[in-house]
Design an enzyme around this catalytic site. Structure first.
Site, short mmCIF file in Angstrom:
data_model
loop_
_atom_site.label_atom_id
_atom_site.label_comp_id
_atom_site.label_asym_id
_atom_site.label_seq_id
_atom_site.Cartn_x
_atom_site.Cartn_y
_atom_site.Cartn_z
N CYS A 190 34.83 45.69 71.77
CA CYS A 190 33.40 45.53 71.45
C CYS A 190 32.83 46.71 70.69
O CYS A 190 31.75 46.61 70.11
CB CYS A 190 32.60 45.30 72.73
N HIS A 236 25.22 46.76 72.00
CA HIS A 236 26.18 45.70 72.26
C HIS A 236 25.56 44.74 73.28
O HIS A 236 24.89 45.16 74.22
CB HIS A 236 27.47 46.30 72.82
N ASN A 238 28.39 37.47 74.97
CA ASN A 238 29.12 38.62 74.44
C ASN A 238 30.12 38.14 73.39
O ASN A 238 31.05 37.40 73.70
CB ASN A 238 29.84 39.30 75.61
#
Ligand code: ACO
Length: 328
Positions: free
Chosen positions: A115, A255, A285
């Site tokens: 990520c 994020h 996500n």
């Protein structure tokens, strides 16, 4: 940052059409909309069509970023794709994207930092441009997490979605662009979040498939604690390197893993929610795609004005983290 000033000339994002809602997940695993929303903030996520792979998502986002930057693909010197779900082991997804775009003179490689990958990619590309080695670079964060998600595991399947975000980097006027990068890794936490099977340690076999080793494994509670700690630390360190304070932030682009992780970062940075781009409710996500998709939406929706000071910050498997301060 030393060298020529480097900034983002254009952004673009793409999310597949298919929506996977919490209500649909209720029919797949033992969970509830109430649990998912209260623990994660996620309401739905996007899922790539069967014929779409990561490079297809990356291609759509890249076309938009190139158009926004006013640059044609054949002007690109470099393509970096940050992904943990490449189309295949090799060639790299960046090479596949280079061919799709017709970016004939661009060097191309993939980058694996989960990520945090988009911020790692920005730092790499900015370095090449700051030294004068390259003029234009395309950095893409793209992931099809639905392809590595176990839809019988309620601990993980509620979290992930598919998407891609892209940015074209080039030289900008003095005083604009990237002011700092803060990248980090802690390999000792690699066991908390990984895919064990299919690599050289545990090659794909009937056994690895039967043991579901080709899907994401995650120790959610430990990753949560790590995320809360590093999001604040990385953002503060990037600000310090840029010679700025928390009060100077105009927009935080974090994020998008879990609304509670974002809220803890906002608390630590003394920021109200309206200084933060939040879209985790709509996409979940998307790993490397989360930050560039959020950034592209912020630009598209007019939340970013010239001269604004942005902080991008993320964390992910590795473990890794990254933050950057830039003046738009
Ligand atoms: N529905 C209902 N109950 C559930 C679900 C679900 N979908 N998932 C877990 N539970 C249960 C658990 O089994 C547990 O039950 P138990 O106490 O009987 O064992 C209970 O809910 C609480 O579980 P916790 O793990 O304590 O829940 P928590 O509040 O920590 O939330 C979550 C879990 C959302 C996973 C959180 O820990 C988190 O967001 N962690 C970070 C994940 C992350 O950010 N990953 C990013 C990296 S992804 C990448 O790099 C590709």
């Amino acid at each position: 940052m030393n060298g020529f000033p480097v900034g983002i000339l254009g952004t673009g994002m793409y999310a597949p059409e298919r929506r996977l809602t919490n209500q649909e997940l209720e029919t797949m695993v033992e969970t509830s909309d109430e649990w998912i929303v209260s623990r994660t903030g996620i309401r739905e996520r996007r899922i790539a069509a069967p014929e779409q792979a990561t490079s297809d998502l990356a291609y759509e986002a890249s076309l938009k970023a190139l158009a926004a930057a006013g640059i044609s693909a054949d002007q690109l010197d470099l393509i970096i794709v940050a992904t943990i779900t490449p189309d295949m082991f090799f060639p790299s997804t960046a090479c596949i994207l280079q061919e799709k775009l017709g970016a004939k003179k661009a060097a191309a490689f993939d980058l694996s930092a989960a990520c945090s990958g988009f911020i790692y990619g920005l730092a790499n590309a900015a370095g090449f441009i700051a030294t004068g080695a390259y003029q234009y670079a395309l950095v893409v964060g793209a992931d099809c997490l639905s392809r590595i998600t176990d839809y019988t595991d309620r601990n993980t399947c509620i979290l992930f979605g598919d998407g891609a975000g892209a940015a074209v980097l080039g030289r900008v006027p003095e005083g604009r662009g990237f002011r700092s990068f803060e990248l980090g890794a802690d390999g000792s936490g690699g066991e908390l979040l990984n895919i064990r099977g299919g690599g050289s340690r545990l090659p794909a076999s009937e056994k690895t498939i039967a043991e579901r080793n080709h899907y994401i494994y995650m120790n959610g509670r430990e990753v949560f604690k790590f995320a809360v700690r590093v999001m604040g630390n990385a953002a503060e360190e990037a600000l310090r390197k840029a010679g700025l304070g928390k009060e100077d932030i105009d927009l935080l682009v974090p994020h998008q893993a879990n609304i509670r992780i974002i809220q803890s970062a906002l608390e630590r940075l003394n920021l109200p929610e309206d200084k933060c781009l939040i879209n985790v409710d709509r996409y979940g996500n998307m790993s490397a795609a989360s930050i560039p998709v959020a950034l592209a939406e912020a630009v598209e929706e007019g939340h970013v004005r010239e001269g604004d000071r942005l902080v991008l910050v993320g964390f992910g498997g590795g473990l890794t983290w990254g933050a950057s301060v830039l003046v738009w």
